[in-house]
Motif scaffolding. Structure first.
Motif, PDB file in Angstrom:
ATOM      1  N   LEU A 179      34.764  26.348  36.234  1.00  0.00           N
ATOM      2  CA  LEU A 179      35.145  26.763  34.881  1.00  0.00           C
ATOM      3  C   LEU A 179      34.925  25.591  33.940  1.00  0.00           C
ATOM      4  O   LEU A 179      35.447  24.488  34.163  1.00  0.00           O
ATOM      5  CB  LEU A 179      36.606  27.198  34.826  1.00  0.00           C
ATOM      6  N   GLN A 180      34.131  25.825  32.899  1.00  0.00           N
ATOM      7  CA  GLN A 180      33.984  24.855  31.812  1.00  0.00           C
ATOM      8  C   GLN A 180      34.772  25.379  30.620  1.00  0.00           C
ATOM      9  O   GLN A 180      34.316  26.268  29.896  1.00  0.00           O
ATOM     10  CB  GLN A 180      32.517  24.662  31.435  1.00  0.00           C
ATOM     11  N   PRO A 181      36.013  24.882  30.408  1.00  0.00           N
ATOM     12  CA  PRO A 181      36.849  25.424  29.328  1.00  0.00           C
ATOM     13  C   PRO A 181      36.255  25.101  27.954  1.00  0.00           C
ATOM     14  O   PRO A 181      35.482  24.141  27.789  1.00  0.00           O
ATOM     15  CB  PRO A 181      38.189  24.716  29.522  1.00  0.00           C
ATOM     16  N   PRO A 182      36.622  25.865  26.936  1.00  0.00           N
ATOM     17  CA  PRO A 182      36.181  25.562  25.562  1.00  0.00           C
ATOM     18  C   PRO A 182      36.979  24.388  24.998  1.00  0.00           C
ATOM     19  O   PRO A 182      37.974  23.955  25.579  1.00  0.00           O
ATOM     20  CB  PRO A 182      36.484  26.867  24.820  1.00  0.00           C
ATOM     21  N   PRO A 183      36.584  23.854  23.828  1.00  0.00           N
ATOM     22  CA  PRO A 183      37.361  22.770  23.196  1.00  0.00           C
ATOM     23  C   PRO A 183      38.810  23.178  22.983  1.00  0.00           C
ATOM     24  O   PRO A 183      39.118  24.359  22.746  1.00  0.00           O
ATOM     25  CB  PRO A 183      36.632  22.548  21.868  1.00  0.00           C
ATOM     26  N   VAL A 184      39.709  22.195  23.050  1.00  0.00           N
ATOM     27  CA  VAL A 184      41.141  22.489  22.990  1.00  0.00           C
ATOM     28  C   VAL A 184      41.696  22.163  21.604  1.00  0.00           C
ATOM     29  O   VAL A 184      41.091  21.425  20.813  1.00  0.00           O
ATOM     30  CB  VAL A 184      41.901  21.669  24.055  1.00  0.00           C
ATOM     31  N   THR A 185      42.862  22.713  21.335  1.00  0.00           N
ATOM     32  CA  THR A 185      43.615  22.407  20.119  1.00  0.00           C
ATOM     33  C   THR A 185      44.966  21.832  20.529  1.00  0.00           C
ATOM     34  O   THR A 185      45.388  21.963  21.681  1.00  0.00           O
ATOM     35  CB  THR A 185      43.836  23.672  19.282  1.00  0.00           C
ATOM     36  N   THR A 186      45.639  21.212  19.570  1.00  0.00           N
ATOM     37  CA  THR A 186      46.948  20.618  19.884  1.00  0.00           C
ATOM     38  C   THR A 186      47.957  21.673  20.301  1.00  0.00           C
ATOM     39  O   THR A 186      48.887  21.380  21.065  1.00  0.00           O
ATOM     40  CB  THR A 186      47.483  19.856  18.671  1.00  0.00           C
ATOM     41  N   GLU A 187      47.781  22.933  19.808  1.00  0.00           N
ATOM     42  CA  GLU A 187      48.717  23.995  20.178  1.00  0.00           C
ATOM     43  C   GLU A 187      48.636  24.347  21.662  1.00  0.00           C
ATOM     44  O   GLU A 187      49.563  24.945  22.233  1.00  0.00           O
ATOM     45  CB  GLU A 187      48.453  25.258  19.346  1.00  0.00           C
ATOM     46  N   GLN A 188      47.553  23.985  22.315  1.00  0.00           N
ATOM     47  CA  GLN A 188      47.401  24.315  23.729  1.00  0.00           C
ATOM     48  C   GLN A 188      48.022  23.277  24.647  1.00  0.00           C
ATOM     49  O   GLN A 188      47.937  23.396  25.868  1.00  0.00           O
ATOM     50  CB  GLN A 188      45.907  24.458  24.073  1.00  0.00           C
ATOM     51  N   THR A 211      47.973  21.539  34.601  1.00  0.00           N
ATOM     52  CA  THR A 211      48.509  21.531  33.242  1.00  0.00           C
ATOM     53  C   THR A 211      47.556  20.793  32.303  1.00  0.00           C
ATOM     54  O   THR A 211      46.991  19.749  32.655  1.00  0.00           O
ATOM     55  CB  THR A 211      49.888  20.848  33.215  1.00  0.00           C
ATOM     56  N   LEU A 212      47.385  21.346  31.125  1.00  0.00           N
ATOM     57  CA  LEU A 212      46.519  20.755  30.104  1.00  0.00           C
ATOM     58  C   LEU A 212      47.359  19.866  29.187  1.00  0.00           C
ATOM     59  O   LEU A 212      48.316  20.327  28.564  1.00  0.00           O
ATOM     60  CB  LEU A 212      45.835  21.855  29.292  1.00  0.00           C
ATOM     61  N   GLU A 213      47.025  18.592  29.108  1.00  0.00           N
ATOM     62  CA  GLU A 213      47.706  17.651  28.211  1.00  0.00           C
ATOM     63  C   GLU A 213      46.721  17.253  27.108  1.00  0.00           C
ATOM     64  O   GLU A 213      45.626  16.752  27.386  1.00  0.00           O
ATOM     65  CB  GLU A 213      48.158  16.403  28.971  1.00  0.00           C
ATOM     66  N   VAL A 214      47.097  17.479  25.861  1.00  0.00           N
ATOM     67  CA  VAL A 214      46.244  17.146  24.709  1.00  0.00           C
ATOM     68  C   VAL A 214      46.605  15.757  24.222  1.00  0.00           C
ATOM     69  O   VAL A 214      47.760  15.481  23.868  1.00  0.00           O
ATOM     70  CB  VAL A 214      46.399  18.178  23.582  1.00  0.00           C
TER      71      VAL A 214
END
Length: 449
Positions: free
Chosen positions: A366-375, A399-402
Motif C-alpha cells: 500500500l502506497q498511502p496518499p499524502p497526509v494531513t495533520t487531522e490524520q 499508527t500514523l504519526e504526523v
C-alpha cells in the motif's frame, strides 16, 4: 408416583431417540442406458414403516420401493441422529453382482473362485453421501414385490461400510484419523450355517486419488496369509472385527491414521471392505489447510510530514495453504472521519513464494496518499481473508504519526540530530584526552626508571 413418572419420562425419551431420523430416504436408481449414457429412475428406502404400515407410493416402480430390514442396525443408526437442519443426503441405487476381488492381494479371500449359491438373487448397492456421513450398503432383494398392504419390495442389508468423516479438513503437519466402520450379516441362514462360526475373513483397502492420479495407500487381510503391498506414507490401519459372535451380525473397524499430513496428501480417499464375493466402498474428501502469519512493516509507527507521502506499507502474509482464495484489504481506522473505511492509495500484491513444506507466502503493498495533520493518530490496517481463517479474517495495524502535530517537529528532529552529533564528538575528544594522559604517564614512569 414421582419414581413412576420419572421412569415413564426416561422411557419416552429413549423411544424418541430410537425413533429419531427420517422414516424414508429418497434415492435415484442409476443404470447403464447404452452408448455411454445413464438412465435414472426415482426410488425410496423405507427405514421405518410406522404404525399404519408402509405408506403407498404409486409414483414408484414397486421393485424400487424398498422396505429395508437391517439386522446389524448400522444403516438405521446412521440416520438416527441425523440433524434436522442438515441438507438431505444424496442417495443412489445401482445393481450389484457378487464377484471375487480383483486385487491380487485379496485373492486369498476366495481361494475356490466360485460364488456360492447362497449369494444367488438380485442385489443392489446403496451409496449415500452427506456432510454428516458417507456410507454404502449391499441389499439383497426379494424376488417379487409383496402385494399387501401396499406394493413394496422387501430387501435385507447384508454389508454396510460407514464413515463419519466424509470431508475431513486437517491442519498441515497434524495427524489425520479417518474413521471407518462396517457391519455384516450373512444373507440367509443357509449361508451362515455353511461357514465356520464367527466373523468371516475380510480385506481392507485404502486408496487415494488426486489430480487424475491414484495409488494404493494401504492393504490388509487380518488373519489371512499372502503377500500384502507395502504400506505407504506411514499409514496405519486399525483393521479388525469388533466381535466374534458365532452367527452374526458382526461389526468391524477399518479406521486409518496418517501422520503429519502434507498438502500432497489431499484428494479423494477410497475405503473398500472386501468380503468373499462382496465389496463395500465409501469416499472421503481430505483437504489440508494452514493459517497465514500476518505482519506489517514499517512498525510500530509510520512518520510523515503534513502534505508528504508516508512510507510504503508492506503486509507480510507468510506460510499459508491453500494458495487459492486469499484476499488482502487495507483499512484506515480513526482520523477525522472516525470509524473504519477502505484506505486510499495504490495497492498491489506480489507473486507467490513457494516453500519446501508446500505452503506459500506473498506481500501486499500500500502506497498511502499524502497526509494531513487531522490524520494524526489514525491507524492503517491490513486485513487478510482466507479459508483457513474465521470469517472476520485476521488483521494487523500501525499508527500514523504526523510530524509537527503532537509528535516531534522537523526542527526538533534537526535539533536532536545535532545534539547527537555534538555528543558523539565530545565522547571522541574525551577519548583522545584520556589516551594522551595515559601516554604521558607511561613516559614519566620510564624516565624515572
Amino acid at each position: 408416583m414421582k419414581s413412576l413418572s420419572l421412569l415413564l419420562s426416561v422411557a419416552l425419551g429413549l423411544v424418541n431417540v430410537v425413533s429419531a431420523g427420517p422414516a424414508a430416504i429418497e434415492c435415484w436408481f442409476v443404470e447403464d442406458a447404452g452408448r455411454g449414457s445413464l438412465a435414472m429412475k426415482p426410488a425410496a428406502l423405507l427405514l421405518r414403516p410406522g404404525p399404519g404400515g408402509p405408506p403407498p407410493r404409486p409414483d414408484l416402480d414397486p421393485k424400487l420401493y424398498l422396505s429395508v430390514d437391517d439386522p446389524a442396525g448400522t444403516l438405521r443408526s446412521a440416520f438416527r441422529r441425523y440433524p434436522r437442519d442438515a441438507a438431505a443426503p444424496h442417495c443412489e441405487l445401482s445393481s450389484f453382482i457378487p464377484l471375487p476381488a480383483s486385487a491380487n492381494w485379496a485373492r486369498s479371500l476366495t481361494p475356490e473362485q466360485r460364488c456360492p449359491r447362497a449369494l444367488d438373487g438380485a442385489w443392489l448397492m446403496v451409496s449415500i453421501s452427506s456432510s454428516v456421513f458417507s456410507l454404502s450398503s449391499l441389499l439383497r432383494q426379494q424376488p417379487e414385490p409383496q402385494q399387501e398392504p401396499v406394493l413394496i419390495t422387501m430387501a435385507t442389508v447384508v454389508l454396510t461400510v460407514l464413515t463419519h468423516t466424509p470431508g475431513p479438513r486437517i491442519q498441515m503437519g497434524q495427524d489425520a484419523v479417518l474413521d471407518l466402520s462396517f457391519s455384516y450379516m450373512p444373507p440367509t441362514p443357509e449361508a451362515a450355517s455353511s461357514l465356520a462360526p464367527g466373523p468371516p475373513p475380510f480385506g481392507l483397502e485404502w486408496r487415494r486419488q488426486h489430480l487424475g492420479k491414484g495409488h494404493l495407500l494401504l492393504a490388509a487381510t487380518p488373519g489371512l496369509g499372502g503377500k500384502i503391498p507395502a504400506t505407504q506414507e506411514g499409514a496405519v490401519a486399525f483393521a479388525a472385527w469388533d466381535d466374534d459372535e458365532p452367527w452374526g451380525p458382526w461389526t468391524g473397524n477399518g479406521t486409518i491414521w496418517l501422520p503429519a499430513v502434507q498438502p500432497f496428501q489431499e484428494g479423494t480417499y477410497l475405503a473398500i471392505v472386501h468380503l468373499p464375493y462382496l465389496q463395500g466402498q465409501v469416499d472421503l474428501e481430505l483437504s489440508v489447510y494452514k493459517s497465514p502469519k500476518v505482519s506489517l512493516t514499517p512498525a510500530p509507527l509510520v512518520w510523515a510530514a503534513p502534505g508528504k507521502t508516508p512510507p510504503e506499507l508492506l503486509c507480510h502474509v507468510n506460510h499459508f495453504y491453500p494458495s487459492e482464495g486469499l484476499e488482502v484489504e487495507w483499512e484506515l481506522r480513526g482520523g477525522p472521519e472516525g470509524g473504519s473505511r477502505k484506505a486510499e492509495g495504490q495497492k498491489w500484491l506480489s507473486s507467490l513464494r513457494h516453500h519446501s513444506d508446500g505452503s506459500v507466502s506473498l506481500l501486499g503493498y500500500l502506497q498511502p496518499p499524502p497526509v494531513t495533520t487531522e490524520q494524526h493518530g489514525a491507524r492503517y490496517a491490513c486485513r487478510v481473508y482466507h479459508s483457513s481463517l474465521p470469517a472476520s479474517g485476521r488483521s494487523v495495524e500501525v499508527t500514523l504519526e504526523v510530524v509537527g502535530f503532537s509528535g516531534p517537529s522537523l526542527e526538533d528532529g534537526i535539533g536532536l540530530f545535532l545534539s547527537a552529533f555534538l555528543f558523539l564528538g565530545l565522547v571522541k575528544v574525551l577519548g583522545w584526552v584520556v589516551a594522551y594522559l595515559t601516554t604521558c604517564k607511561d613516559l614519566k614512569e620510564k624516565k624515572t626508571q
